[in-house]
Design a protein around this motif. Structure first.
Motif, PDB file in Angstrom:
ATOM      1  N   UNK A 218       0.802  -1.218   0.000  1.00 18.62           N
ATOM      2  CA  UNK A 218       0.000   0.000   0.000  1.00 18.62           C
ATOM      3  C   UNK A 218       0.841   1.276   0.000  1.00 18.62           C
ATOM      4  N   UNK A 219       2.170   1.120   0.042  1.00 16.32           N
ATOM      5  CA  UNK A 219       3.014   2.324  -0.016  1.00 16.32           C
ATOM      6  C   UNK A 219       2.716   3.068  -1.314  1.00 16.32           C
ATOM      7  N   UNK A 220       2.663   4.372  -1.242  1.00 16.16           N
ATOM      8  CA  UNK A 220       2.302   5.162  -2.409  1.00 16.16           C
ATOM      9  C   UNK A 220       3.355   5.144  -3.495  1.00 16.16           C
ATOM     10  N   UNK A 221       3.015   5.764  -4.629  1.00 17.79           N
ATOM     11  CA  UNK A 221       3.930   5.893  -5.758  1.00 17.79           C
ATOM     12  C   UNK A 221       4.223   7.370  -5.960  1.00 17.79           C
ATOM     13  N   UNK A 222       5.502   7.713  -6.018  1.00 13.67           N
ATOM     14  CA  UNK A 222       5.872   9.111  -6.230  1.00 13.67           C
ATOM     15  C   UNK A 222       6.065   9.366  -7.720  1.00 13.67           C
ATOM     16  N   UNK A 223       5.287  10.283  -8.252  1.00 19.93           N
ATOM     17  CA  UNK A 223       5.362  10.655  -9.663  1.00 19.93           C
ATOM     18  C   UNK A 223       5.548  12.163  -9.746  1.00 19.93           C
ATOM     19  N   UNK A 224       6.700  12.590 -10.265  1.00 16.16           N
ATOM     20  CA  UNK A 224       7.008  14.018 -10.398  1.00 16.16           C
ATOM     21  C   UNK A 224       6.839  14.756  -9.068  1.00 16.16           C
ATOM     22  N   UNK A 225       7.284  14.105  -8.001  1.00 18.16           N
ATOM     23  CA  UNK A 225       7.242  14.733  -6.691  1.00 18.16           C
ATOM     24  C   UNK A 225       5.912  14.640  -5.972  1.00 18.16           C
ATOM     25  N   UNK A 226       4.906  14.044  -6.598  1.00 16.41           N
ATOM     26  CA  UNK A 226       3.582  13.910  -5.988  1.00 16.41           C
ATOM     27  C   UNK A 226       3.353  12.449  -5.622  1.00 16.41           C
ATOM     28  N   UNK A 227       2.909  12.165  -4.390  1.00 19.35           N
ATOM     29  CA  UNK A 227       2.673  10.806  -3.928  1.00 19.35           C
ATOM     30  C   UNK A 227       1.232  10.409  -4.214  1.00 19.35           C
ATOM     31  N   UNK A 228       1.075   9.328  -4.986  1.00 13.96           N
ATOM     32  CA  UNK A 228      -0.251   8.805  -5.310  1.00 13.96           C
ATOM     33  C   UNK A 228      -0.512   7.566  -4.479  1.00 13.96           C
ATOM     34  N   UNK A 229      -1.731   7.451  -3.941  1.00 12.90           N
ATOM     35  CA  UNK A 229      -2.078   6.266  -3.176  1.00 12.90           C
ATOM     36  C   UNK A 229      -2.242   5.073  -4.110  1.00 12.90           C
ATOM     37  N   UNK A 230      -2.000   3.871  -3.573  1.00 10.40           N
ATOM     38  CA  UNK A 230      -2.106   2.672  -4.390  1.00 10.40           C
ATOM     39  C   UNK A 230      -3.048   1.686  -3.710  1.00 10.40           C
ATOM     40  N   UNK A 231      -4.004   1.178  -4.470  1.00  7.65           N
ATOM     41  CA  UNK A 231      -4.991   0.249  -3.927  1.00  7.65           C
ATOM     42  C   UNK A 231      -4.866  -1.153  -4.524  1.00  7.65           C
ATOM     43  N   UNK A 232      -4.047  -1.300  -5.564  1.00  6.94           N
ATOM     44  CA  UNK A 232      -3.802  -2.612  -6.145  1.00  6.94           C
ATOM     45  C   UNK A 232      -2.424  -2.599  -6.802  1.00  6.94           C
ATOM     46  N   UNK A 233      -1.901  -3.785  -7.070  1.00  5.83           N
ATOM     47  CA  UNK A 233      -0.615  -3.898  -7.747  1.00  5.83           C
ATOM     48  C   UNK A 233       0.543  -4.099  -6.786  1.00  5.83           C
ATOM     49  N   UNK A 234       1.576  -4.757  -7.303  1.00 11.22           N
ATOM     50  CA  UNK A 234       2.835  -4.915  -6.577  1.00 11.22           C
ATOM     51  C   UNK A 234       3.942  -4.568  -7.559  1.00 11.22           C
ATOM     52  N   UNK A 235       4.337  -3.305  -7.610  1.00  3.77           N
ATOM     53  CA  UNK A 235       5.238  -2.824  -8.671  1.00  3.77           C
ATOM     54  C   UNK A 235       6.531  -3.619  -8.763  1.00  3.77           C
ATOM     55  N   UNK A 236       6.937  -3.918  -9.989  1.00  4.37           N
ATOM     56  CA  UNK A 236       8.222  -4.565 -10.210  1.00  4.37           C
ATOM     57  C   UNK A 236       9.339  -3.621  -9.777  1.00  4.37           C
ATOM     58  N   UNK A 237      10.322  -4.164  -9.123  1.00  2.43           N
ATOM     59  CA  UNK A 237      11.454  -3.358  -8.690  1.00  2.43           C
ATOM     60  C   UNK A 237      11.870  -3.657  -7.267  1.00  2.43           C
ATOM     61  N   UNK A 238      10.943  -4.174  -6.456  1.00  2.00           N
ATOM     62  CA  UNK A 238      11.260  -4.531  -5.082  1.00  2.00           C
ATOM     63  C   UNK A 238      11.629  -6.006  -4.978  1.00  2.00           C
ATOM     64  N   UNK A 239      12.517  -6.384  -4.059  1.00  2.00           N
ATOM     65  CA  UNK A 239      12.932  -7.782  -3.927  1.00  2.00           C
ATOM     66  C   UNK A 239      11.799  -8.750  -3.625  1.00  2.00           C
ATOM     67  N   UNK A 240      10.740  -8.291  -2.946  1.00  2.00           N
ATOM     68  CA  UNK A 240       9.648  -9.193  -2.566  1.00  2.00           C
ATOM     69  C   UNK A 240       8.658  -9.468  -3.698  1.00  2.00           C
ATOM     70  N   UNK A 241       8.596  -8.606  -4.706  1.00  2.44           N
ATOM     71  CA  UNK A 241       7.547  -8.708  -5.726  1.00  2.44           C
ATOM     72  C   UNK A 241       7.511 -10.071  -6.424  1.00  2.44           C
ATOM     73  N   UNK A 242       8.657 -10.642  -6.864  1.00  5.93           N
ATOM     74  CA  UNK A 242       8.587 -11.950  -7.533  1.00  5.93           C
ATOM     75  C   UNK A 242       8.033 -13.055  -6.638  1.00  5.93           C
ATOM     76  N   UNK A 243       8.424 -13.071  -5.361  1.00  4.44           N
ATOM     77  CA  UNK A 243       7.912 -14.096  -4.449  1.00  4.44           C
ATOM     78  C   UNK A 243       6.409 -13.950  -4.267  1.00  4.44           C
ATOM     79  N   UNK A 244       5.948 -12.723  -4.106  1.00  7.18           N
ATOM     80  CA  UNK A 244       4.517 -12.489  -3.929  1.00  7.18           C
ATOM     81  C   UNK A 244       3.738 -12.893  -5.177  1.00  7.18           C
ATOM     82  N   UNK A 245       4.315 -12.646  -6.344  1.00 11.53           N
ATOM     83  CA  UNK A 245       3.656 -13.055  -7.591  1.00 11.53           C
ATOM     84  C   UNK A 245       3.511 -14.566  -7.645  1.00 11.53           C
ATOM     85  N   UNK A 246       4.548 -15.289  -7.241  1.00 14.79           N
ATOM     86  CA  UNK A 246       4.474 -16.751  -7.243  1.00 14.79           C
ATOM     87  C   UNK A 246       3.471 -17.261  -6.223  1.00 14.79           C
ATOM     88  N   UNK A 247       3.354 -16.596  -5.071  1.00 11.65           N
ATOM     89  CA  UNK A 247       2.356 -16.982  -4.071  1.00 11.65           C
ATOM     90  C   UNK A 247       0.956 -16.896  -4.665  1.00 11.65           C
TER      91      UNK A 247
END
Length: 456
Positions: A218-247
């Motif tokens: 649920x951590x937000x996404x920073x776009x051009x200095x503005x933080x957007x809330x996130x209600x779905x998705x697990x963005x690629x780029x974090x070490x945990x994302x592949x494991x969560x995708x496999x789960x």
């Protein structure tokens, strides 16, 4: 419970009928893997998080983060700057983690071009959050990964894309020559947090870890200095994302296994191999329902039921050789991307020396060759080698530019006066001149001395 004689005979007849029609035979195995259930029962409250934050595990996680390098996250701190930051602030961060008060920082959104066109969105966590995620991964993966399906190959220890390609080849060689090629629509952007956490909660019973992972989701996404809330998705780029995708996707794997299907999955790419078009259409319809349960959607434009020959899977395609032997090849798209990259490196108006060009090729070609070393097409590799050196010879002539310079340099490299004069006489026809006689003056050994890697 065992079947009686009549029941057993009826079952065997039914299985033989399914095999003749290209349908799978249902696997009698269990659903959820025992290891996954064991992970749930073995993890005490707070135990996994405490283990993740142990000094030795953190040191190993930091070495991995440092080796991966990567760009700065939303806090603007590089990996080196984060190391200095953590010297002063890690005791506070660790206390917040153990007390359940830690809040991950927003991820920084970046876009990179896709190989097939369009842009892929990545979410880059801060180096601090990459450290924490990596530490969690090192504790969770040994518990969860053994419970995944054996048909899953993506981002798992001891497994790689080559294994998936070889397994697909075995299925096609065995006669399952129709593939249900499934592509999920914006998978990493569409993961439903509640569904994912429900599946994860069935595998581990550590509320502190589950709470922290949900906060990462649920951590937000920073776009051009503005933080957007996130209600779905697990963005690629974090070490945990592949494991969560496999789960999340393991549920579909288990269902396909239970139905006896032959399939290969690598991350969100799934290929199911059947004997007929009709069987493939039935499998595709079933997959729509299975993914629908997970709030995921199949990309109809990229998914299809077709012959397994010629379809791209992880950069490879399959072809039929002599005596019906199924063989591997680099897909046409992969070869074209290789050519585009080489054209960019060897363009004749780049203003770089041959030594610099050779260095760029050393940075790219060995990795491409290592990945496509499974290709059973030696002629294609030889032709790419010849084409690459043709471009380098044309580049060398362009750098010599003037006919007098060409003549002098060619003579210095062993060309006869007649050869050197003939080539220098067409000084502006670099591509035409970079064949035939020039091949003998600038042979393979010349490029070997420059350090240009070979494909074949």
């Amino acid at each position: 419970m065992t079947l009686g004689g009549a029941g057993r005979q009826k079952s065997e007849q039914s299985e033989r009928s399914l095999k003749r029609r290209g349908e799978p035979v249902r696997d009698k195995g269990s659903g959820e893997a025992p290891v996954a259930r064991q992970a749930q029962s073995d993890s005490g409250s707070g135990g996994l998080l405490t283990r993740a934050l142990e000094r030795e595990n953190l040191a190993r996680a930091w070495r991995r983060v440092k080796a991966n390098a990567g760009s700065a996250g939303s806090d603007g701190l590089t990996v080196g700057q984060t190391a200095e930051h953590l010297k002063a602030h890690w005791p506070r961060i660790k206390a917040e983690l153990l007390e359940g008060r830690y809040r991950p920082q927003p991820v920084r959104r970046v876009q990179i071009p896709k190989a097939g066109g369009g842009m892929r969105e990545l979410g880059i966590p801060t180096a601090t959050d990459r450290l924490i995620q990596q530490a969690l991964l090192q504790v969770l993966q040994p518990l969860i990964d053994p419970g995944f399906s054996e048909h899953s190959y993506g981002f798992r220890p001891g497994r790689r894309a080559h294994d998936a390609v070889c397994r697909a080849q075995q299925y096609v060689q065995a006669g399952y020559r129709t593939v249900v090629d499934v592509d999920l629509e914006k998978f990493f952007d569409r993961v439903n947090h509640d569904v994912l956490m429900d599946r994860l909660g069935k595998r581990i019973d550590d509320q502190a870890v589950l709470r922290l992972i949900r906060r990462y989701l649920q951590a937000g996404i920073m776009v051009h200095g503005v933080v957007l809330e996130r209600y779905e998705g697990t963005p690629q780029g974090g070490p945990l994302s592949p494991l969560l995708a496999n789960v999340l996707l393991d549920e579909v794997d288990r269902e396909l296994e239970g139905r006896g299907h032959r399939f290969v999955r690598y991350a969100d790419d799934c290929n199911v191999y059947v004997r007929s078009q009709r069987a493939g259409e039935r499998v595709m319809a079933a997959l729509r329902k299975l993914y629908g349960r997970l709030r995921l959607k199949i990309n109809e434009a990229k998914s299809t039921v077709a012959s397994a020959f010629g379809r791209q899977f992880l950069g490879y395609c399959l072809w039929q050789g002599p005596k019906s032997e199924v063989k591997r090849a680099a897909a046409a798209q992969a070869i074209e991307r290789f050519r585009q990259r080489v054209r960019q490196v060897t363009k004749r108006n780049g203003g770089r020396s041959m030594a610099q060009v050779a260095q760029e090729l050393r940075d790219y070609v060995p990795g491409w060759k290592a990945y496509f070393c499974l290709a059973q097409t030696p002629r294609v590799m030889r032709e790419l080698d010849e084409w690459l050196r043709h471009r380098l010879r044309a580049l060398q002539l362009k750098q010599w530019r003037q006919g007098t310079t060409m003549y002098r340099e060619l003579r210095a490299r062993g060309a006869s006066p007649v050869q050197a004069a003939r080539i220098a006489g067409n000084a502006r026809r670099w591509w035409h001149n970079s064949r035939y006689e020039l091949n003998r003056v600038l042979p393979l050994g010349y490029f070997d001395r420059l350090g240009v890697p070979r494909l074949s």
